[in-house]
Scaffold this motif. Structure first.
Motif, PDB file in Angstrom:
ATOM      1  N   ARG A  85      32.945  31.531  29.502  1.00  0.00           N
ATOM      2  CA  ARG A  85      32.968  31.292  31.180  1.00  0.00           C
ATOM      3  C   ARG A  85      33.478  32.528  31.989  1.00  0.00           C
ATOM      4  O   ARG A  85      33.431  32.580  33.030  1.00  0.00           O
ATOM      5  N   ARG A  86      33.988  33.517  31.069  1.00  0.00           N
ATOM      6  CA  ARG A  86      34.693  34.756  32.026  1.00  0.00           C
ATOM      7  C   ARG A  86      35.645  34.315  32.835  1.00  0.00           C
ATOM      8  O   ARG A  86      35.773  34.970  33.932  1.00  0.00           O
ATOM      9  N   ARG A  87      36.513  33.745  32.346  1.00  0.00           N
ATOM     10  CA  ARG A  87      37.845  33.357  33.345  1.00  0.00           C
ATOM     11  C   ARG A  87      38.576  34.363  33.335  1.00  0.00           C
ATOM     12  O   ARG A  87      39.033  35.138  32.545  1.00  0.00           O
ATOM     13  N   GLY A  88      39.124  34.745  34.737  1.00  0.00           N
ATOM     14  CA  GLY A  88      39.731  35.870  35.255  1.00  0.00           C
ATOM     15  C   GLY A  88      38.888  37.135  35.553  1.00  0.00           C
ATOM     16  O   GLY A  88      39.370  38.272  35.356  1.00  0.00           O
ATOM     17  N   HIS A  89      37.597  36.913  35.500  1.00  0.00           N
ATOM     18  CA  HIS A  89      36.817  38.035  35.772  1.00  0.00           C
ATOM     19  C   HIS A  89      37.186  38.794  37.008  1.00  0.00           C
ATOM     20  O   HIS A  89      36.676  40.006  37.040  1.00  0.00           O
ATOM     21  N   VAL A  90      37.571  38.133  37.989  1.00  0.00           N
ATOM     22  CA  VAL A  90      37.793  38.954  39.315  1.00  0.00           C
ATOM     23  C   VAL A  90      39.005  39.872  39.101  1.00  0.00           C
ATOM     24  O   VAL A  90      39.033  41.086  39.458  1.00  0.00           O
ATOM     25  N   GLU A  91      40.030  39.399  38.511  1.00  0.00           N
ATOM     26  CA  GLU A  91      41.213  40.385  38.346  1.00  0.00           C
ATOM     27  C   GLU A  91      40.813  41.253  37.109  1.00  0.00           C
ATOM     28  O   GLU A  91      41.340  42.371  37.299  1.00  0.00           O
ATOM     29  N   MET A  92      40.010  40.705  36.237  1.00  0.00           N
ATOM     30  CA  MET A  92      39.518  42.189  35.241  1.00  0.00           C
ATOM     31  C   MET A  92      38.944  43.172  36.109  1.00  0.00           C
ATOM     32  O   MET A  92      39.051  44.396  35.709  1.00  0.00           O
ATOM     33  N   ILE A  93      37.705  42.934  36.865  1.00  0.00           N
ATOM     34  CA  ILE A  93      37.049  44.043  37.528  1.00  0.00           C
ATOM     35  C   ILE A  93      37.975  44.745  38.560  1.00  0.00           C
ATOM     36  O   ILE A  93      37.940  45.721  38.758  1.00  0.00           O
ATOM     37  N   GLU A  94      38.945  44.237  39.228  1.00  0.00           N
ATOM     38  CA  GLU A  94      40.093  44.814  40.257  1.00  0.00           C
ATOM     39  C   GLU A  94      40.881  45.797  39.319  1.00  0.00           C
ATOM     40  O   GLU A  94      41.131  46.918  39.687  1.00  0.00           O
ATOM     41  N   ALA A  95      41.069  45.077  38.218  1.00  0.00           N
ATOM     42  CA  ALA A  95      41.933  46.372  37.299  1.00  0.00           C
ATOM     43  C   ALA A  95      41.215  47.409  36.787  1.00  0.00           C
ATOM     44  O   ALA A  95      41.498  48.587  36.576  1.00  0.00           O
ATOM     45  N   ALA A  96      39.762  47.090  36.483  1.00  0.00           N
ATOM     46  CA  ALA A  96      38.823  48.181  35.905  1.00  0.00           C
ATOM     47  C   ALA A  96      38.680  49.322  37.135  1.00  0.00           C
ATOM     48  O   ALA A  96      38.642  50.510  36.787  1.00  0.00           O
ATOM     49  N   LEU A  97      38.597  48.647  38.374  1.00  0.00           N
ATOM     50  CA  LEU A  97      38.283  49.760  39.504  1.00  0.00           C
ATOM     51  C   LEU A  97      39.672  50.447  39.571  1.00  0.00           C
ATOM     52  O   LEU A  97      39.471  51.848  39.889  1.00  0.00           O
ATOM     53  N   LYS A  98      40.668  50.136  39.480  1.00  0.00           N
ATOM     54  CA  LYS A  98      41.714  50.609  39.739  1.00  0.00           C
ATOM     55  C   LYS A  98      42.207  51.918  38.756  1.00  0.00           C
ATOM     56  O   LYS A  98      42.845  52.874  38.912  1.00  0.00           O
ATOM     57  N   PHE A  99      41.709  51.428  37.426  1.00  0.00           N
ATOM     58  CA  PHE A  99      42.148  52.568  36.352  1.00  0.00           C
ATOM     59  C   PHE A  99      40.915  53.399  36.068  1.00  0.00           C
ATOM     60  O   PHE A  99      40.924  54.089  34.967  1.00  0.00           O
ATOM     61  N   MET A 100      39.746  53.340  36.807  1.00  0.00           N
ATOM     62  CA  MET A 100      38.513  54.249  36.510  1.00  0.00           C
ATOM     63  C   MET A 100      39.073  55.730  36.596  1.00  0.00           C
ATOM     64  O   MET A 100      38.383  56.644  35.722  1.00  0.00           O
ATOM     65  N   PRO A 101      39.782  56.080  37.746  1.00  0.00           N
ATOM     66  CA  PRO A 101      40.168  57.643  37.748  1.00  0.00           C
ATOM     67  C   PRO A 101      40.826  58.052  36.640  1.00  0.00           C
ATOM     68  O   PRO A 101      40.924  59.382  36.292  1.00  0.00           O
ATOM     69  N   TYR A 102      41.622  57.274  36.068  1.00  0.00           N
ATOM     70  CA  TYR A 102      42.681  57.576  34.616  1.00  0.00           C
ATOM     71  C   TYR A 102      41.807  57.815  33.660  1.00  0.00           C
ATOM     72  O   TYR A 102      42.002  58.796  32.888  1.00  0.00           O
TER      73      TYR A 102
END
Length: 431
Positions: A85-102
């Motif tokens: 069901r991919r529960r929490g997918h919005v929080e996962m995507i926002e965290a991924a966008l935040k850590f992409m430069p690192y």
């Protein structure tokens, strides 16, 4: 039974009568005190907490991984396999966008498609026109737009696979698809609009970066770039490793001719460092210039030119005499710039002046004044011993106090420090 009901009703009536007569109710007194206490002390703004303790579980998962592309993609794949069901997918995507430069993947199209693949498929597709009109699943659509916005910020053009993932997730009529269509319309048109594009990977080589920046600042095709020192490491006799930084300079033939006409009674100034941004990289350069009154070049006047009979007359017949479209600008006269350089260390500026003497002999007769805007730097030339250097500095200080001027009667290296408007330490060197 009926009598018992009457007794209960009478007890309730008496309790209500006591409340109406003003007799306080003991059970409600603590609540009243709590209400007044809250009104007297309104809640304050939340204080910042420890960033590590404030991390979400998804951000903590990215923080403990090795900072490379394989680890970043592995975190996304583990999340997709953990729950259908991919529960929490919005929080996962926002965290991924935040850590992409690192992780260094902010300009990787494949990683962006992996992030869009985190959305569950065929769940947020609207079924009728009313759902399309009222923004079906708004939080998920806004999250997808954030992914496309970050792609736009980093100059990443989406491909057909990006469109397929968006249509598989949200359908054909949605805001992420509109955002994708606008990007595909404008990106090809503005891709080559910059006449001076910056090559990729130029930040790794300091020599190439210095050449590129100096060519941009000079803007003269005839200017010659000279590499005075390459970055290298040297192992000393005591086992220590000494690093040598780069030194690159530029000078055009016009600047050489201007420096040849420089008045030797005026010093030349070495100023800097001046910042220069190249994408996300900030570099600094130094200039060798003079005051406006130091360089006097005689210009030949045409004997046929006269104020009463001008050779050329500029007149705008479409404008009336009372119409004034000019702006009030303050004209500031600046001195000529003789050369520029980029150095990894300010101590190399003295060597730069010494190298310029080979092509500009006038520098051997002109005092050089270092005006550096950074903190105090110990820029001094090698002298025979410390006692003679201290004696020369005392003599220069005495001459400055008595007002005898800055002209030097002897030979050798002379230094004097002064401060002006808090710009830092200056060093006068006669080479």
């Amino acid at each position: 039974m009926r009598t018992l009901r009457w007794l209960v009703s009478a007890q309730r009536f008496c309790a209500a009568g006591r409340w109406m007569m003003g007799e306080p109710c003991k059970a409600q007194a603590p609540l009243v005190r709590m209400a007044h206490k809250a009104a007297a002390n309104p809640p304050s703004f939340p204080r910042p907490t420890d960033p590590h303790s404030a991390m979400t579980p998804f951000e903590a998962e990215f923080a403990k991984q090795q900072k490379d592309k394989a680890s970043f993609v592995q975190v996304l794949e583990v999340f997709c396999r953990a729950d259908v069901r991919r529960r929490g997918h919005v929080e996962m995507i926002e965290a991924a966008l935040k850590f992409m430069p690192y992780f260094g993947v902010e300009k990787d199209l494949e990683v962006y498609n992996k992030i869009l693949d985190v959305f569950p498929k065929e769940v947020f597709i609207p079924k009728n026109f009313i759902q399309v009109l009222f923004l079906h699943y708004p939080r998920q659509q806004e999250c997808a737009i954030k992914v496309l916005d970050q792609m736009e910020t980093n100059g990443i053009t989406p491909n057909k696979h990006t469109k397929y993932l968006l249509m598989q997730t949200f359908g054909k009529l949605n805001h992420p698809i509109k955002k994708y269509q606008r990007m595909m319309y404008w990106f090809p048109r503005f891709k080559h609009v910059n006449p001076y594009p910056v090559p990729e990977g130029i930040e790794a080589d300091p020599i190439t970066l210095s050449k590129y920046c100096l060519q941009r600042v000079a803007d003269d095709k005839d200017a010659a770039i000279t590499v005075y020192q390459l970055p290298s490491t040297e192992q000393c006799d005591d086992g220590t490793i000494k690093e040598h930084t780069h030194l690159v300079g530029i000078q055009s033939p016009d600047q050489v001719s201007l420096l040849a006409h420089h008045d030797t009674s005026f010093p030349v100034l070495v100023e800097g460092p001046f910042p220069l941004w190249l994408k996300k990289t900030c570099v600094h350069y130094y200039v060798l210039r003079a005051e406006p009154s130091a360089c006097k070049v005689e210009t030949e006047v045409d004997p046929e030119r006269s104020l009463y009979y001008p050779i050329k007359l500029d007149m705008d017949l479409d404008r009336d005499l009372i119409d004034d479209y000019s702006f009030e600008t303050e004209e500031v006269e600046e001195g000529p710039v003789y050369a520029m350089c980029m150095a990894g260390d300010e101590k190399l500026l003295i060597r730069w002046i010494q190298e310029l003497q080979k092509t500009n002999p006038v520098l051997g007769e002109v005092p050089v004044l270092f005006r550096l805007s950074s903190a105090a730097q110990q820029l001094s030339l090698a002298t025979k011993d410390n006692h003679s250097r201290q004696t020369e500095e005392d003599e220069i200080a005495e001459r400055d106090e008595t007002g005898q001027g800055d002209k030097e009667n002897g030979q050798g290296n002379e230094t004097g420090q002064e401060d002006k408007n808090g710009q830092g330490d200056r060093l006068r060197v006669k080479l």
